[in-house]
Each structure stands twice: as structure tokens, then as C-alpha cells.
Enzyme design. Sequence first.
Site, PDB file in Angstrom:
ATOM      1  N   CYS A 116      58.957  28.977  17.230  1.00 46.52           N
ATOM      2  CA  CYS A 116      58.720  30.362  16.764  1.00 46.52           C
ATOM      3  C   CYS A 116      58.594  31.355  17.918  1.00 46.52           C
ATOM      4  O   CYS A 116      58.673  32.562  17.701  1.00 46.52           O
ATOM      5  CB  CYS A 116      57.479  30.412  15.893  1.00 46.52           C
ATOM      6  N   HIS A 258      54.881  37.278  15.478  1.00 45.28           N
ATOM      7  CA  HIS A 258      55.570  36.225  14.724  1.00 45.28           C
ATOM      8  C   HIS A 258      54.990  36.182  13.314  1.00 45.28           C
ATOM      9  O   HIS A 258      53.772  36.148  13.124  1.00 45.28           O
ATOM     10  CB  HIS A 258      55.378  34.884  15.430  1.00 45.28           C
ATOM     11  N   ASN A 288      58.109  32.386   6.862  1.00 43.92           N
ATOM     12  CA  ASN A 288      58.143  32.129   8.304  1.00 43.92           C
ATOM     13  C   ASN A 288      59.560  31.694   8.676  1.00 43.92           C
ATOM     14  O   ASN A 288      60.010  30.638   8.241  1.00 43.92           O
ATOM     15  CB  ASN A 288      57.119  31.028   8.621  1.00 43.92           C
TER      16      ASN A 288
END
Length: 331
Positions: A116, A258, A288
Site C-alpha cells: 500500500c 492511504h 482499500n
Amino acid sequence: MAGNYRSRVAGTGSYLPEKLLTNADLEKMVDTNDQWITERTGIQRRHLAADGEHTSDLALKAAQKALAEAGLTAQDLDLILVATVSGDQVMPSTACVLQSKLGCRHIMAFDLSAACSGFVYGLSVADQFIRTGMYKNILVVGAEVLHRFVNYKDRETCILFGDAAGAWVVTRANEGDSNIIMSSHLHADGSLGELFVLPAGGSAIPFSQQVLNDGSQYVRMKGREIFKHAVRTLTQCCHEALDANGCKPEQVDWLVPHQANARILDSVADHFQFPKEKVIMNLHETGNTSAASIPVAFDLAKQEGKIKRGQLILLAAFGAGLTSGSVLLRY
Ligand code: UT7
């Protein structure tokens, strides 16, 4: 060739696949419900790549938009960097596939694996190549088709992840231009790697019938542990970026973190003492999307008219590895 150049963001683009997976859909697949997912994560739906749609296809669409906005063509690019942990295949790299699909010259192209945090890592690498004078126009992409690595029997992970791509064209800034990437700071703590893993498919656990029996071709996560580290690390990253530039939180126009979990981001805002309304959050729409999450969040906020040229933007990332990092830029 050694230069004293700086980089600027010349164009951005993003792409979300059409197919949707809603919380209501997930209710029919695992023991979960819309209320739990919304309250615990903020996620309402995720976009999933269609059958036959690959990570490089998503990357291509985002890249074309970023190039168009930058007023450049694929021929102008000097380097392609794709941050991904769900590339088309282990080899060749998705960056090489993308280079071919875009029709570039035979320029350097490589994938970057930082989960990520991949996009922030990628921006920092691009910034270094521009600062030295080696390259002028660099395409940085975060692209993931994560849903193919998610076990739709594991309710703790399958509710979280979606597919997407985001791309930035980073170019050499003109002398005196104040719209530049001001700093980047990157970190990793490999000792905590076991908190979030995709066990099989590498040289340690090659594919076998046993892998399929165990489901070790899918991501495994210790969610609660990750949550705690995410809040602490993202907050540290925000402070580090501002301290290095002598900036105060009130000078930052937007924090683009993020997009992991709305509660993580709310908690980071509290710890960083930063107004929640200045934290870009669109994970209700995307879930996500790992390396794609920051450039997609940025691009959607730009389309909504929130992010504008000249603003001070702080990117903060956290992910498997455990990796983390920040970029502070004047957009
Ligand atoms: O990019 C980094 C990637 N990873 C992350 O960002 C993940 C970070 N972690 C999280 O987002 C959260 O930890 C989760 C969303 C994964 C889980 O939320 P939580 O508030 O930490 O829940 P929990 O793990 O403490 O579980 C609370 C309860 C448990 O039940 P019991 O033991 O209290 O009876 C779980 O079994 O919620 C249960 N649960 C669920 N219930 C309904 C866990 N997942 C679900 C679900 N639906 N999908």
C-alpha cells in the site's frame, strides 16, 4: 549530467473498473452485514476488474488520462514505474507490459513492490531520477487487481479490498517553479512482515495442490495489529514530512492518506491534530486498493474540485512489509 532539478506533477489520472461489489453482495457471500462493514471500515462498495481485465489494463487507462492532462505522449516518457503487488504475472513486470501497451520507446520500466506504500515509494524514486537530471518525464502508476488474491470465505479480508489504478506523470519543473515535490520519506519494518502476507506463489511456497488446499494463495492479515501500527505509523509519517520542511499542520490544504479504513484515518487526524474535513477519504466508493489508493483518492478529490493547483498536499502511506512513507508537495 548531475543536476539540481526538481519535479512537479504534470498530470494525474485514475481508473475504477465498472463492476461493483457492494456490502449487500458480500452479505450473501460471508457471515457479515452492511452495518458492520460501514461502521467498522467506512467501505460501502468496491470496484472489481472484469474477467480478462488485467492490472496492466487498469494501469493503461489511468496512464492515458495522466499523459493527456500533462499534454505529453507515451513517446515523451523516459521511465515507467508500476507499484503493485498484484501484477499481471510474476515475470515480465507489469511495467514492461504497460510500456508495450502504451507504445513507448525502449525506456526503462520496472515494478516496485511496497504494497500500500508503493505509490509513495514510486514517487520518491521518480523524484530522485529527476533531481539528478537523468530523466525528465516519468510515469508513476499504482495499480492493483487485488480481488483475485482475496479469499471470499474470509470475512475479515474480503470486505476490504478493491481494484483500481492511479497514475501521475512527474516531470522536471522549470527553474523557480514553486509547484514541486518538496520531500519524501520512506520506511520499512520487515520484522512485522508476518502481520499481512500473501504466502504462496513465490520461491518459498511455490504453487502446488497443497497451496490450493490451504488457501495460501490468498492474503492473510492480522487486522487488529495492523490497525494499531497503521495509526501510529501514519501519524509519525505526517509529522516527519512537516518537520523536515518547517511546516505546520494548518499550512497543509489536504492530507491524502492511504485509504485503509475510515476509523484509521479518523484516528490519524486526531493524533496529528488535523481537521477531518481536510482528510481526503473516498474508501466508501473504492475500498482499500493498496498501491492505487493514494493516486485514486487524489484524482477523485481533484475531480470533485477539492484539490487545486498551488495547494500544499501531504501524502501518507502505510502497508504490508510493513512499509510506510510520506510525500509533501506543492501541487
Ligand atoms: O493496507 C493495510 C491493510 N490492512 C488494513 O488496513 C486492515 C486494518 N484493520 C482493520 O481495518 C480492522 O482491524 C478490520 C476491519 C479488519 C476489523 O475490524 P476490527 O474493529 O479490528 O474488528 P475485530 O477484528 O476486533 O473483530 C471484532 C468482531 C470479532 O468478533 P468477536 O470476536 O468480537 O465475536 C470478529 O470476528 O467482529 C468480527 N468480524 C466481523 N463481523 C462481521 C470480523 N470481520 C467481520 C465482518 N463482519 N466482516
